[in-house]
Design an enzyme around this catalytic site. Structure first.
Site: not given
Length: 305
Positions: A149, A242, A272
């Site tokens: 991320s 996502d 995610h």
């Protein structure tokens, strides 16, 4: 988007458990409350250390780090955690780092970079960059960048900055946000995805930069760079469900166009944050195996794609 069809029952169970601790409206809470419930949520998924893995906390040029070792490692992974540049730290991805160490045999150095809004960009970049320089001086040999991320964003930023100064055997980016165009593609198709929405992405961007879209600064948004040559071999894993998914594809394409090595894999039906589901969701477990294989291959100088 029909998430009931795309997402299987195991993944839905993971989503519901996550939301029990970190609800979808968490961005409406204070930063302190967000961090507290995020830490509690991460602890609920904590799986402990594999036997034989040790960890110790140190500092690297003033930046807090946690060093994981097992046996006699012949290389180092610099791990940069996710959390929207707002939440997370050495404890949030503690067991993930320990497992990477155990499964690859590599030393893992986790970076506790400064978070926003207290520390605006480029603080979150400066800290991993200092750690990368420290690692190069402390443990000569193979070094890789791995992050999820926001951490994937920072890995790529470090790789771009390092050209001509530091050498990395590769980078492995896990559902990274790389500063893509929020007006099209997966940002719109998955604007209301479970676990991360487009509004969430904009919220984190505003906290980091004071604006909903990242600036044209490669150290903040690697996709904003105009030069994608001479980057380390790059492997990217995105989750299908996502808004950030297309960032991984676009980053791959730009590296390939510049003559580099890059591979992108979109994990079907995953969301995610699925690293926390690596032992409870079959799809996430399979993806984690692919991630570990990529790290091990790059550490040995192998390009299996």
């Amino acid at each position: 988007m029909d998430y009931d069809t795309l997402i299987d029952a195991e993944t839905w169970a993971f989503i519901r458990k996550t939301e029990d601790y970190y609800p979808p409206n968490a961005i409406g809470m204070s930063i302190a409350d967000q961090r507290a419930i995020y830490d509690k949520m991460c602890r609920a998924f904590f799986e402990g250390y594999p036997e034989g893995v040790s960890a110790r906390d140190e500092t690297a040029d003033g930046v807090p780090i946690r060093i994981y070792e097992s046996g006699t490692p012949d290389g180092t992974v610099i791990y940069i955690h996710g959390g929207g540049f707002v939440v997370g730290g050495l404890d949030s991805h503690d067991d993930v780092c320990a497992e990477i160490c155990d499964r690859t045999g590599l030393r893992v150095v986790s970076v506790d970079y400064r978070l926003c809004p207290e520390h605006a960009h480029p603080a979150s970049f400066d800290d991993p960059w200092r750690v990368a320089q420290y690692v190069a001086l402390t443990w000569p040999g193979v070094t890789l960048l791995v992050g999820d991320s926001a951490g994937g964003n920072l890995c790529a930023a470090v790789a771009h900055r390092a050209r001509g100064e530091l050498v990395f055997a590769g980078q492995v980016l896990i559902y990274p946000g790389l500063g893509g165009d929020m007006t099209k593609g997966s940002y719109l198709a998955h604007a209301h995805a479970p676990m991360l929405t487009l509004d969430d992405v904009k919220f984190y961007s505003e906290l980091r930069f004071g604006m909903p879209h990242p600036p044209l600064d490669p150290l903040a948004a690697p996709l904003a760079d105009t030069n994608f040559a001479n980057l380390p071999p790059t492997v990217i894993f995105s989750a299908q469900c996502d808004p950030l998914s297309d960032d991984g594809r676009d980053y791959r394409d730009r590296i390939l166009k510049a003559g580099g090595q890059a591979y992108w894999h979109e994990e079907p039906g995953l969301v995610h944050g699925y690293l926390r589901a690596r032992s409870t969701v079959g799809r996430a477990q399979a993806s984690f195996e692919r991630i570990l294989s990529a790290i091990s291959a790059l550490a040995k100088g192998i390009w299996p794609f």
